[in-house]
Write a protein that holds these residues in place. Structure first.
Motif, PDB file in Angstrom:
ATOM      1  N   GLN A  37       0.848  -1.199   0.000  1.00  0.00           N
ATOM      2  CA  GLN A  37       0.000   0.000   0.000  1.00  0.00           C
ATOM      3  C   GLN A  37       0.879   1.242   0.000  1.00  0.00           C
ATOM      4  OE1 GLN A  37      -3.286   0.191   2.791  1.00  0.00           O
ATOM      5  NE2 GLN A  37      -2.955  -1.957   3.310  1.00  0.00           N
ATOM      6  N   GLU A  38       0.884   1.951  -1.103  1.00  0.00           N
ATOM      7  CA  GLU A  38       1.675   3.177  -1.199  1.00  0.00           C
ATOM      8  C   GLU A  38       1.092   4.295  -0.339  1.00  0.00           C
ATOM      9  OE1 GLU A  38       1.861   5.977  -4.830  1.00  0.00           O
ATOM     10  OE2 GLU A  38       3.597   4.640  -5.024  1.00  0.00           O
ATOM     11  N   ASN A  39      -0.228   4.307  -0.213  1.00  0.00           N
ATOM     12  CA  ASN A  39      -0.935   5.317   0.575  1.00  0.00           C
ATOM     13  C   ASN A  39      -1.848   4.614   1.582  1.00  0.00           C
ATOM     14  OD1 ASN A  39      -0.115   7.871  -0.855  1.00  0.00           O
ATOM     15  ND2 ASN A  39      -0.979   6.731  -2.562  1.00  0.00           N
ATOM     16  N   PRO A  40      -1.284   4.096   2.666  1.00  0.00           N
ATOM     17  CA  PRO A  40      -2.113   3.372   3.641  1.00  0.00           C
ATOM     18  C   PRO A  40      -3.100   4.302   4.345  1.00  0.00           C
ATOM     19  CG  PRO A  40       0.140   3.607   4.445  1.00  0.00           C
ATOM     20  CD  PRO A  40       0.117   4.136   3.052  1.00  0.00           C
ATOM     21  N   ALA A  41      -4.143   3.700   4.884  1.00  0.00           N
ATOM     22  CA  ALA A  41      -5.156   4.453   5.615  1.00  0.00           C
ATOM     23  C   ALA A  41      -4.527   5.166   6.805  1.00  0.00           C
ATOM     24  CB  ALA A  41      -6.252   3.504   6.092  1.00  0.00           C
TER      25      ALA A  41
END
Length: 65
Positions: A37-41
Motif C-alpha cells: 500500500q503506497e498510501n495506507p489508511a
C-alpha cells in the motif's frame, strides 16, 4: 502519507512486515521488501512510522506532505 521503499537498500530483515503486515510484505526468493500500500489508511500511520524506524537499512521513506 505516501510510503516509498528502496528495494536496493533492503537487507530483508522483515521488521517492516512485523510492524505493518498489511502495508509491507517480502519476496519469497530473497526476502526483499514489497510495498503493498503506497498510501495506507490514516489509522495505519503509527505502524508505518514504526516500520520505517525499525528498518536497519533505512529502506523506507515517508512523505507526509
Amino acid at each position: 502519507m505516501k510510503v516509498v521503499v528502496d528495494q536496493d537498500k533492503c537487507i530483508g530483515s522483515g521488521q517492516c512486515v512485523l510492524a505493518a503486515a498489511d502495508v509491507f510484505d517480502q519476496r519469497d526468493d530473497d526476502a526483499i521488501v514489497v510495498l503493498l500500500q503506497e498510501n495506507p489508511a490514516a489509522d495505519r500511520d503509527e505502524d508505518v512510522r514504526q516500520a520505517a524506524r525499525l528498518c536497519p537499512a533505512l529502506a523506507i521513506e515517508l512523505d507526509e506532505s
